[in-house]
Design an enzyme around this catalytic site. Sequence first.
Site, short mmCIF file in Angstrom:
data_model
loop_
_atom_site.label_atom_id
_atom_site.label_comp_id
_atom_site.label_asym_id
_atom_site.label_seq_id
_atom_site.Cartn_x
_atom_site.Cartn_y
_atom_site.Cartn_z
N THR A 1 0.90 -1.11 0.09
CA THR A 1 0.03 -0.17 -0.13
C THR A 1 0.81 1.33 0.09
O THR A 1 0.45 2.16 -0.70
CB THR A 1 -0.94 0.00 1.38
N LYS A 2 1.87 1.16 0.64
CA LYS A 2 2.61 2.52 0.83
C LYS A 2 3.19 2.52 -0.60
O LYS A 2 3.47 3.60 -0.94
CB LYS A 2 3.76 2.23 1.99
N LEU A 3 3.88 1.61 -1.15
CA LEU A 3 4.47 1.86 -2.26
C LEU A 3 3.85 2.18 -3.23
O LEU A 3 4.03 3.01 -4.09
CB LEU A 3 5.41 0.35 -2.77
#
Length: 191
Positions: free
Chosen positions: A167-169
């Site tokens: 999700t962060k990437l």
Amino acid sequence: MNVGVIGLGLMGLSVARNLAKAGFHTTAYDVRPEVAAGEPSLKAALDVATVGAASEIVFLSLPGPAEVEAVCLGAGGLMSSMRPGGTVVDLSTNSMASVKKIAAEMAKASIAFLDGPVSGGPWGAADGTLAIWVGGDHAAFERAFPVLQAIGKRITHMGDTGTGTVTKLAHNVAANIRTSMLGEIMSLAYK
């Protein structure tokens, strides 16, 4: 509850301050010992193992996968110093391969590893309003949730190990596309 923070840079120091402000007994370590020593609300540790031994939950705010792996699995690291039943929450931007490897190894010592990268920058860290996307065991997430509320406002369990990292990437890709798009639009407007 006793918590720990390893990595007291722009993000980690604010995380540690907010945990202490929320009433958690916070032990902190950084490779620059003067940072933790200069914070009266924190108990300064001389090494990673001291943080692990003193804490039920340890937060990591480190530069990248190599540092997270060394702190968790290396000699004198969290795997060998934390008690079974403890939890490590990695707030760093990491890699899928790294978080899966670390989670599998930590599980052998009955220590939960949650990948919980954040968004909000230094300002969100300072005012405790980070977005936190968490991957890993749901029961461990639920145990950590009341502590996570001291540092974030949008806290979401994304699923299995690695889903917080993905999700962060994906968020970073979207942010970079937006920045590039704005640059192109401004260039068009100028022309």
